[in-house]
Design a protein around this motif. Structure first.
Motif, mmCIF file in Angstrom:
data_model
loop_
_atom_site.group_PDB
_atom_site.id
_atom_site.type_symbol
_atom_site.label_atom_id
_atom_site.label_comp_id
_atom_site.label_asym_id
_atom_site.label_seq_id
_atom_site.Cartn_x
_atom_site.Cartn_y
_atom_site.Cartn_z
ATOM 1 N N LYS A 12 1.916 -5.297 -9.170
ATOM 2 C CA LYS A 12 3.240 -5.500 -8.583
ATOM 3 C C LYS A 12 3.185 -6.586 -7.519
ATOM 4 C CE LYS A 12 4.823 -0.826 -9.421
ATOM 5 N NZ LYS A 12 5.451 0.357 -8.872
ATOM 6 N N GLU A 16 6.938 -5.744 -2.986
ATOM 7 C CA GLU A 16 7.212 -4.414 -3.528
ATOM 8 C C GLU A 16 6.128 -3.416 -3.122
ATOM 9 O OE1 GLU A 16 7.726 -2.369 -7.918
ATOM 10 O OE2 GLU A 16 8.137 -4.505 -7.704
ATOM 11 N N THR A 17 4.882 -3.840 -3.239
ATOM 12 C CA THR A 17 3.762 -2.974 -2.878
ATOM 13 C C THR A 17 3.761 -2.680 -1.389
ATOM 14 O OG1 THR A 17 2.467 -3.880 -4.709
ATOM 15 C CG2 THR A 17 1.251 -2.736 -2.972
ATOM 16 N N GLU A 54 13.123 -0.994 -2.507
ATOM 17 C CA GLU A 54 12.089 -0.146 -3.099
ATOM 18 C C GLU A 54 11.896 1.166 -2.354
ATOM 19 O OE1 GLU A 54 10.824 -1.007 -5.956
ATOM 20 O OE2 GLU A 54 11.951 -2.859 -5.847
#
Length: 73
Positions: A12, A16-17, A54
């Motif tokens: 990813k 996002e991570t 997210e």
């Protein structure tokens, strides 16, 4: 004494991570410092984290802000 953890990105994107890892850190009551040398990338990351896509809302600030000591990230 603080602790340092490292995470290897494989599938990813970093944004996002990082949002996922920051959310987990805040759930544990940790304070987190994200460091970088590229101010443009930090600004993009700042905008991404404020969107809360997210991991939901992630309270944070860039260094040098008026409320640095109150920011968990």
């Amino acid at each position: 004494m603080g602790e340092a953890y490292f995470y290897h990105l494989t599938h990813k994107p970093m944004e996002e991570t990082l949002a996922m890892l920051l959310a987990k850190s805040l759930e544990r009551g940790w304070r987190v410092a994200v460091r970088g040398t590229d101010r443009d990338r930090l600004d993009r990351l700042d905008r991404h984290l404020w969107l809360g896509d997210e991991a939901g809302f992630l309270p944070h600030g860039l260094a040098g802000g008026a409320h640095d000591t109150r920011q968990p990230v």
